[in-house]
Design a protein around this motif. Sequence first.
Motif, short mmCIF file in Angstrom:
data_model
loop_
_atom_site.label_atom_id
_atom_site.label_comp_id
_atom_site.label_asym_id
_atom_site.label_seq_id
_atom_site.Cartn_x
_atom_site.Cartn_y
_atom_site.Cartn_z
N SER A 20 8.20 3.22 6.57
CA SER A 20 7.75 2.29 5.52
C SER A 20 8.39 0.93 5.74
O SER A 20 9.56 0.84 6.10
CB SER A 20 8.18 2.81 4.14
OG SER A 20 7.71 4.12 3.96
N GLY A 56 0.83 -1.20 0.00
CA GLY A 56 0.00 0.00 0.00
C GLY A 56 0.86 1.25 0.00
O GLY A 56 1.95 1.25 0.57
N ARG A 67 -4.28 -1.79 5.84
CA ARG A 67 -2.90 -2.07 6.28
C ARG A 67 -2.77 -3.52 6.74
O ARG A 67 -1.78 -4.18 6.45
CB ARG A 67 -2.51 -1.11 7.40
CG ARG A 67 -1.02 -1.04 7.61
CD ARG A 67 -0.64 -0.01 8.65
NE ARG A 67 -0.92 1.35 8.23
CZ ARG A 67 -1.72 2.19 8.89
NH1 ARG A 67 -2.30 1.83 10.00
NH2 ARG A 67 -1.92 3.41 8.44
N HIS A 126 3.90 -1.50 3.58
CA HIS A 126 3.35 -0.19 3.25
C HIS A 126 4.46 0.83 3.08
O HIS A 126 5.48 0.81 3.75
CB HIS A 126 2.31 0.26 4.28
CG HIS A 126 2.76 0.17 5.70
ND1 HIS A 126 2.46 -0.91 6.50
CD2 HIS A 126 3.52 1.00 6.44
CE1 HIS A 126 3.01 -0.72 7.68
NE2 HIS A 126 3.64 0.41 7.67
#
Length: 444
Positions: free
Chosen positions: A359, A168, A332, A338
């Motif tokens: 991240s 994501g 998530r 992510h």
Amino acid sequence: MSENALARLALGVEQACDELPMVRVSGSVAEIAPSHARVAGLSLYLKLGDCVDFESGGLSQRAEVVRIDAQGASVKTFETNTRARLGDRVFRVGPMQLAPHVSWKGRVINALGVPIDAAGPLRQGEEAVGIEALPPPAMRRGRVTRPLRTGVRVIDLFTPICAGQRIGIFAGSGVGKSTLLAMLAGSRDFDAVVIALVGERGREVREFLDDALALNRAVSVAVVATGDESPTMRRMAPKTAMAIAEYFRDRGESVLLIVDSVTRYAHAARDVALAAGEPAVARGYAPSVFSDLPKLLERAGPGEEGKGSITGVFSVLVDGDDHNDPVADAIRGTLDGHIVLDRAIADQGRFPAVNVLASISRLAQVAWTPEQNSLVIKLRGLIARFEDTRDLRLMGGYRHGGDGELDQAVALVPKIYEAMAQAPKSEPSKDAFRELAQLLQEKT
Ligand SMILES: Nc1ncnc2c1ncn2[C@@H]1O[C@H](COP(=O)(O)OP(=O)(O)OP(=O)(O)O)[C@@H](O)[C@H]1O
Ligand SMILES: [Mg+2]
């Protein structure tokens, strides 16, 4: 009549019988509201998600069934305005299907699979597939083991992606999600790229596609539902894209699926759920939105052993930069990583504005060699040190020579940041680690 003509006539009748159902069940419009219409007389023949056609003054208009009860069915049209009038006849069409074909590469279509790029009609494949499908059974899915090169340096270094991974991109509005996705769409490591643009402004669609497809147009299919289209179309676009990605996956191809943005898909799903009479539970979202999200995202990933894979990249808008938004939270949990974009970084003019420390890619260990792994741990340590002491340094509380590690961070991190910067239309990077090493050597 010659024997030949008779045979042709017989064949014609036979074909017509195959194509036209002998019996069509119809109901009628019993209620019209701004958000939906009610159809009486068809409830026993419909399933959720089926399509129906209104026949209104010689014109037909398609709608999706969103609720069924004993009295009737609630349907929502795919066009924003419904032309239906009370008493109009309504026919069942069945589930929404597509028949993808390899020649769809290079084309732009809408959520219903109708071409919108003025390049002529779409060739239909031999097999029709439903746009709702189940992911491959967990135990028969291949494993995610093949690292990919996306060509975006900061990602290849800090959050590397593997074929079949789902990742994501989380950020507030205007921080650079779409630009980063367009850069990823230029990656050379895929056989097919399927892009779903959901709820974008019309002006941006053209821009995005021109940028995203500059390098990969010949292998890309784009499915577009702009912000002014109906919620039913916007909710359908990612599913249409997913069905097309699954078609290429089952041909053994390595597919990149990009959805920009999943949040706008969730907004559309919310509008549809509320029209169907569901209650709003979390910030106006109905419960079905939270069950629809994993159902969609799970379909990306590795295919069955021996088939291709779908690498999914999904952008998520975090409203007001609130990373605990219920949609962001639900998404998530289902992803294997992510990438967080940070407004503060964008404000410094550093693009892509990836916050390296926030991240993660859960499959990074698979992608990195042991040497690369220890290098990245070292780099992240330096970046953390640099960011932690930002205020201190701004206030003049830093003197060179007092702390060796901090000195190293102050000397190197700005150079690392410089090496990570990448303009949207620049040439994709070939080997991020080598390029970073080269740049650090040149500068020191
Ligand atoms: N790699 C980059 N290099 C230079 N500028 C960039 C880069 N990425 C983004 N930008 C700048 O950020 C702006 C916003 O980017 P973008 O439209 O991709 O954001 P977004 O997060 O998709 O926004 P929205 O939430 O409105 O969809 C761009 O117009 C551009 O000025
Ligand atoms: Mg965008």
